[in-house]
Every structure is written in C-alpha cells, then in structure tokens.
Write a protein that holds these residues in place. Structure first.
Motif, PDB file in Angstrom:
ATOM      1  N   PRO A 136       0.811  -1.228   0.000  1.00  0.00           N
ATOM      2  CA  PRO A 136       0.000   0.000   0.000  1.00  0.00           C
ATOM      3  C   PRO A 136       0.836   1.267   0.000  1.00  0.00           C
ATOM      4  CG  PRO A 136      -0.067  -1.063   2.147  1.00  0.00           C
ATOM      5  CD  PRO A 136       0.640  -2.011   1.228  1.00  0.00           C
ATOM      6  N   SER A 137       2.131   1.161   0.350  1.00  0.00           N
ATOM      7  CA  SER A 137       3.047   2.294   0.264  1.00  0.00           C
ATOM      8  C   SER A 137       4.433   1.757  -0.054  1.00  0.00           C
ATOM      9  CB  SER A 137       3.072   3.094   1.573  1.00  0.00           C
ATOM     10  OG  SER A 137       3.711   2.358   2.599  1.00  0.00           O
ATOM     11  N   ALA A 138       5.383   2.646  -0.297  1.00  0.00           N
ATOM     12  CA  ALA A 138       6.727   2.227  -0.706  1.00  0.00           C
ATOM     13  C   ALA A 138       7.438   1.415   0.365  1.00  0.00           C
ATOM     14  CB  ALA A 138       7.558   3.459  -1.070  1.00  0.00           C
ATOM     15  N   THR A 139       7.088   1.619   1.638  1.00  0.00           N
ATOM     16  CA  THR A 139       7.796   0.937   2.726  1.00  0.00           C
ATOM     17  C   THR A 139       6.925  -0.079   3.466  1.00  0.00           C
ATOM     18  OG1 THR A 139       7.239   2.727   4.266  1.00  0.00           O
ATOM     19  CG2 THR A 139       9.356   2.877   3.110  1.00  0.00           C
ATOM     20  N   HIS A 140       5.696  -0.233   3.061  1.00  0.00           N
ATOM     21  CA  HIS A 140       4.759  -1.107   3.769  1.00  0.00           C
ATOM     22  C   HIS A 140       4.314  -2.227   2.845  1.00  0.00           C
ATOM     23  CE1 HIS A 140       0.639  -1.574   5.980  1.00  0.00           C
ATOM     24  NE2 HIS A 140       1.524  -2.478   6.370  1.00  0.00           N
ATOM     25  N   CYS A 141       4.461  -3.471   3.299  1.00  0.00           N
ATOM     26  CA  CYS A 141       4.101  -4.635   2.490  1.00  0.00           C
ATOM     27  C   CYS A 141       3.199  -5.557   3.311  1.00  0.00           C
ATOM     28  CB  CYS A 141       5.366  -5.378   2.054  1.00  0.00           C
ATOM     29  SG  CYS A 141       5.082  -6.725   0.884  1.00  0.00           S
ATOM     30  N   GLN A 142       2.178  -6.114   2.672  1.00  0.00           N
ATOM     31  CA  GLN A 142       1.238  -7.013   3.325  1.00  0.00           C
ATOM     32  C   GLN A 142       1.029  -8.257   2.468  1.00  0.00           C
ATOM     33  OE1 GLN A 142      -2.029  -4.104   3.344  1.00  0.00           O
ATOM     34  NE2 GLN A 142      -1.973  -4.149   5.574  1.00  0.00           N
ATOM     35  N   ALA A 143       0.605  -9.329   3.099  1.00  0.00           N
ATOM     36  CA  ALA A 143       0.277 -10.554   2.373  1.00  0.00           C
ATOM     37  C   ALA A 143      -0.593 -11.440   3.251  1.00  0.00           C
ATOM     38  CB  ALA A 143       1.548 -11.310   1.963  1.00  0.00           C
ATOM     39  N   GLU A 144      -1.246 -12.387   2.627  1.00  0.00           N
ATOM     40  CA  GLU A 144      -1.961 -13.415   3.360  1.00  0.00           C
ATOM     41  C   GLU A 144      -0.981 -14.527   3.729  1.00  0.00           C
ATOM     42  OE1 GLU A 144      -5.724 -14.978   1.898  1.00  0.00           O
ATOM     43  OE2 GLU A 144      -5.729 -13.378   0.401  1.00  0.00           O
ATOM     44  N   LEU A 145      -1.149 -15.091   4.909  1.00  0.00           N
ATOM     45  CA  LEU A 145      -0.406 -16.294   5.258  1.00  0.00           C
ATOM     46  C   LEU A 145      -1.072 -17.471   4.574  1.00  0.00           C
ATOM     47  CD1 LEU A 145       1.819 -17.612   7.079  1.00  0.00           C
ATOM     48  CD2 LEU A 145      -0.002 -18.005   8.748  1.00  0.00           C
ATOM     49  N   ARG A 146      -0.295 -18.278   3.870  1.00  0.00           N
ATOM     50  CA  ARG A 146      -0.837 -19.437   3.150  1.00  0.00           C
ATOM     51  C   ARG A 146       0.061 -20.647   3.435  1.00  0.00           C
ATOM     52  NH1 ARG A 146      -3.879 -19.420  -1.460  1.00  0.00           N
ATOM     53  NH2 ARG A 146      -4.774 -17.551  -0.508  1.00  0.00           N
ATOM     54  N   ILE A 147      -0.407 -21.561   4.270  1.00  0.00           N
ATOM     55  CA  ILE A 147       0.394 -22.724   4.662  1.00  0.00           C
ATOM     56  C   ILE A 147      -0.055 -23.934   3.853  1.00  0.00           C
ATOM     57  CG2 ILE A 147       1.174 -24.192   6.559  1.00  0.00           C
ATOM     58  CD1 ILE A 147       0.301 -21.982   8.495  1.00  0.00           C
ATOM     59  N   HIS A 148       0.829 -24.436   3.007  1.00  0.00           N
ATOM     60  CA  HIS A 148       0.539 -25.642   2.229  1.00  0.00           C
ATOM     61  C   HIS A 148       0.609 -26.860   3.143  1.00  0.00           C
ATOM     62  CE1 HIS A 148       1.001 -28.816  -0.818  1.00  0.00           C
ATOM     63  NE2 HIS A 148       0.482 -27.947  -1.678  1.00  0.00           N
ATOM     64  N   ARG A 149      -0.220 -27.835   2.875  1.00  0.00           N
ATOM     65  CA  ARG A 149      -0.259 -29.026   3.742  1.00  0.00           C
ATOM     66  C   ARG A 149       1.050 -29.804   3.735  1.00  0.00           C
ATOM     67  NH1 ARG A 149      -3.700 -29.916  -0.506  1.00  0.00           N
ATOM     68  NH2 ARG A 149      -3.052 -31.429  -2.080  1.00  0.00           N
ATOM     69  N   ASP A 150       1.884 -29.610   2.703  1.00  0.00           N
ATOM     70  CA  ASP A 150       3.167 -30.310   2.626  1.00  0.00           C
ATOM     71  C   ASP A 150       4.342 -29.374   2.853  1.00  0.00           C
ATOM     72  OD1 ASP A 150       1.955 -32.781   2.075  1.00  0.00           O
ATOM     73  OD2 ASP A 150       1.845 -32.328  -0.065  1.00  0.00           O
ATOM     74  N   ASN A 151       4.115 -28.241   3.500  1.00  0.00           N
ATOM     75  CA  ASN A 151       5.210 -27.320   3.788  1.00  0.00           C
ATOM     76  C   ASN A 151       6.265 -28.010   4.642  1.00  0.00           C
ATOM     77  OD1 ASN A 151       6.521 -25.146   5.685  1.00  0.00           O
ATOM     78  ND2 ASN A 151       5.741 -24.027   3.923  1.00  0.00           N
ATOM     79  N   GLU A 152       7.533 -27.736   4.350  1.00  0.00           N
ATOM     80  CA  GLU A 152       8.644 -28.411   5.021  1.00  0.00           C
ATOM     81  C   GLU A 152       8.639 -28.216   6.545  1.00  0.00           C
ATOM     82  OE1 GLU A 152      12.251 -26.706   3.498  1.00  0.00           O
ATOM     83  OE2 GLU A 152      11.536 -24.654   3.758  1.00  0.00           O
ATOM     84  N   LEU A 153       8.072 -27.117   7.018  1.00  0.00           N
ATOM     85  CA  LEU A 153       8.133 -26.793   8.449  1.00  0.00           C
ATOM     86  C   LEU A 153       7.062 -27.478   9.282  1.00  0.00           C
ATOM     87  CD1 LEU A 153       8.918 -22.981   8.199  1.00  0.00           C
ATOM     88  CD2 LEU A 153      10.522 -24.873   8.544  1.00  0.00           C
ATOM     89  N   GLU A 216       2.822  -8.770   7.707  1.00  0.00           N
ATOM     90  CA  GLU A 216       3.117  -7.405   7.292  1.00  0.00           C
ATOM     91  C   GLU A 216       4.575  -7.045   7.575  1.00  0.00           C
ATOM     92  OE1 GLU A 216       0.057  -4.415   8.380  1.00  0.00           O
ATOM     93  OE2 GLU A 216      -0.783  -6.069   9.555  1.00  0.00           O
ATOM     94  N   SER A 217       5.094  -6.119   6.806  1.00  0.00           N
ATOM     95  CA  SER A 217       6.439  -5.586   7.029  1.00  0.00           C
ATOM     96  C   SER A 217       6.435  -4.097   6.750  1.00  0.00           C
ATOM     97  CB  SER A 217       7.456  -6.279   6.118  1.00  0.00           C
ATOM     98  OG  SER A 217       8.720  -5.645   6.204  1.00  0.00           O
ATOM     99  N   LEU A 218       7.051  -3.350   7.653  1.00  0.00           N
ATOM    100  CA  LEU A 218       7.209  -1.904   7.487  1.00  0.00           C
ATOM    101  C   LEU A 218       8.697  -1.581   7.587  1.00  0.00           C
ATOM    102  CD1 LEU A 218       5.876   0.925   7.261  1.00  0.00           C
ATOM    103  CD2 LEU A 218       5.912   0.998   9.764  1.00  0.00           C
ATOM    104  N   ILE A 219       9.296  -1.122   6.495  1.00  0.00           N
ATOM    105  CA  ILE A 219      10.708  -0.744   6.503  1.00  0.00           C
ATOM    106  C   ILE A 219      10.852   0.563   7.272  1.00  0.00           C
ATOM    107  CG2 ILE A 219      12.667  -0.042   5.097  1.00  0.00           C
ATOM    108  CD1 ILE A 219      11.676  -1.907   2.914  1.00  0.00           C
ATOM    109  N   GLU A 220      11.610   0.523   8.364  1.00  0.00           N
ATOM    110  CA  GLU A 220      11.815   1.707   9.210  1.00  0.00           C
ATOM    111  C   GLU A 220      13.085   2.461   8.834  1.00  0.00           C
ATOM    112  OE1 GLU A 220      11.818   0.170  13.143  1.00  0.00           O
ATOM    113  OE2 GLU A 220       9.639  -0.008  13.249  1.00  0.00           O
TER     114      GLU A 220
END
Length: 277
Positions: A136-153, A216-220
């Motif tokens: 939504p801005s140059a320093t702010h990033c958002q996304a949905e968390l999406r966990i695949h059933r076969d994710n390595e973790l 979310e991530s906000l570059i400070e």
C-alpha cells in the motif's frame, strides 16, 4: 541510514482478500439458518473438532453423504490453512453436485494462488508461505499467510492445535524478501540478490491457528547507497482476525549473489580447514 523512528506501529491498512469471513449474498439465506464452518487440511486434524472446523476428508464425506441437509439450515464453508486450489475445486464440485444446502464462502478469493517461489527465495512451491503480496506504500508490504499441507516446516512437528512458531518466523523472513523483490528490486540492476539476516528481535503474543492470517512488514530504516549491499531494518507482524500473534524487528541485508557466493565459499573453506586442523 534514513527512515522512520524505531518502534513505528504497523499501519492497519485493509488487506485485499483479508481473512475476515466473506459469505454469499444474504438473500440466499432468506428463511434459513446459516451455519458457518471451516475446512482445513487433514494435517491439521488436531484443530478440527467436527462442529465448527472439519478436515478436508471429513468435509467431503459430509457433503457427498448429504448429511449437511439439515432442514432450514444453509451451510457456508470457509477455507482454512492447507487448502489449495485443487482442494477448492473438489469442494466446489461436491457442493454443486450435492442436494444439500451447502456452498463455499467467497469462492473468488479462495482461488488466490500462493506467490511464486522466486519471490520469497524458495525453490519448492509448497514451501511458500505468502499469497497476495501487496504494497500500500513504498515501505509497507502485506500478504496473506498461506500454509501448504506439505510445507517443510510442518511435516514432522507435533504442536497440538496451534501452528508452530518456526512457521511464523519463516513467514516474517518471506515477507521481507517479498517486499524487497516486489517494491525495491525493480529499480535495481539485473543482478540477483541473497538475503543475510543480522538480528531478529522477536516477541510471541498469542497462538497461531490454521485459520486465515496476515503478514506485514514496514521498513523503518534503509541504506541503499551501495547496490551490492543494501541494508534494511523492518518491523514485521503476523495477525489473525485483527489480534497480534507475533511481532519482530529484523535487521538484514540484501547482498549481490555473486558477492555472497564468493564470501560464503571463502568462509566455508576456512571453516573446513579449521575443523581439520
């Protein structure tokens, strides 16, 4: 170094396709009781109680058996973690064929695909934890968390009903990488980059469950004076239905791939020589 003061609160900008439950037009439920349920991958069976949350296998069995056809009740199925596009299509087909009053909530948003592995510096699609990356801005990033059933973790971990903390940490790493690749990287030259983490100040605030969530991530602060060694400090957060699950301040660098390859090779040789005496 330039940027906002440390500890800046992450903006609460609405995220496209956010985890707030969406349902079909209320007119479809006139004269009927609406029952909302969540379906999750079988891997999250410990979270599925059979009343509000069902596994994929149990949900399909329920739909095909006609058992949701409770007089005066219309079932609305929301998708939790571990449900991919193939599962979505199976559920949609089962709902269409069933004589029971059952449908998927917000079918269009449910089809949203996870990000490409390259966007988060992974090789395998099932290990990507983000979908719908949006800035939504140059320093702010958002996304949905999406966990695949076969994710390595999550392949060999017993957590009870919640999703283990290592998934949260990796999701925070991935949102920083995705922010770089989508918002910063396009303005740079053609060279590839690798992320190197210097510091993570992490706080867990609540359990994460296999339901929709956002990252979310906000570059400070940032120092992009050297193309081969870009430095960032970002505040990151994972939220679920508006509540904070975890926050972290992360200091990291994005270093030119050729430079990091040479540095890593040199240090690997030094470590091997030291071990062998």
């Amino acid at each position: 170094m330039t940027g906002d003061p440390a500890g800046t609160e992450l903006p609460r900008t609405p995220l496209p396709g956010s985890p707030r439950p969406e349902t079909p037009d209320d007119r479809a439920f006139e004269g009927h009781t609406r029952r909302n349920v969540v379906v999750v991958a079988d891997r999250f069976a410990s979270f599925a109680r059979g009343d509000q949350v069902l596994t994929m296998t149990d949900m399909l069995a329920l739909i095909t058996s006609g058992r949701p056809d409770v007089p005066g009740c219309h079932w609305v199925v929301h998708l939790g973690q571990g449900i991919d596009a193939t599962d979505h299509d199976l559920l949609e087909a089962a709902c269409d064929k069933s004589e029971a009053m059952v449908c998927l909530a917000d079918p269009a948003a449910s089809r949203q695909q996870a990000e490409r592995p390259a966007t988060v510096h992974k090789d395998r699609p099932e290990n990507v934890l983000l979908a719908g990356v949006h800035s939504p801005s140059a320093t702010h990033c958002q996304a949905e968390l999406r966990i695949h059933r076969d994710n390595e973790l999550i392949l060999d971990h017993h957590t009870g009903e919640h999703v283990q903390g290592i998934v949260i940490i990796e999701a925070m790493r991935q949102i920083c990488i995705a922010q770089f690749e989508t918002a910063v990287r396009p303005a740079l030259g053609p060279a590839a980059y690798a992320g190197v983490w210097k510091r993570i100040d992490l706080s867990f605030e609540d359990f994460l469950f296999p339901l929709p969530a956002t990252v979310e991530s906000l570059i400070e602060e940032s120092d992009v004076s050297r193309d081969s060694h870009l430095k960032f400090r970002a505040s990151t957060a994972v939220r679920q239905q508006g509540r904070g699950v975890a926050t972290a301040v992360i200091e990291y660098s994005m270093i030119g791939q050729s430079r990091i390859d040479a540095l890593e090779r040199r240090k690997a040789d030094q470590a091997t020589r030291a071990y062998l005496g």
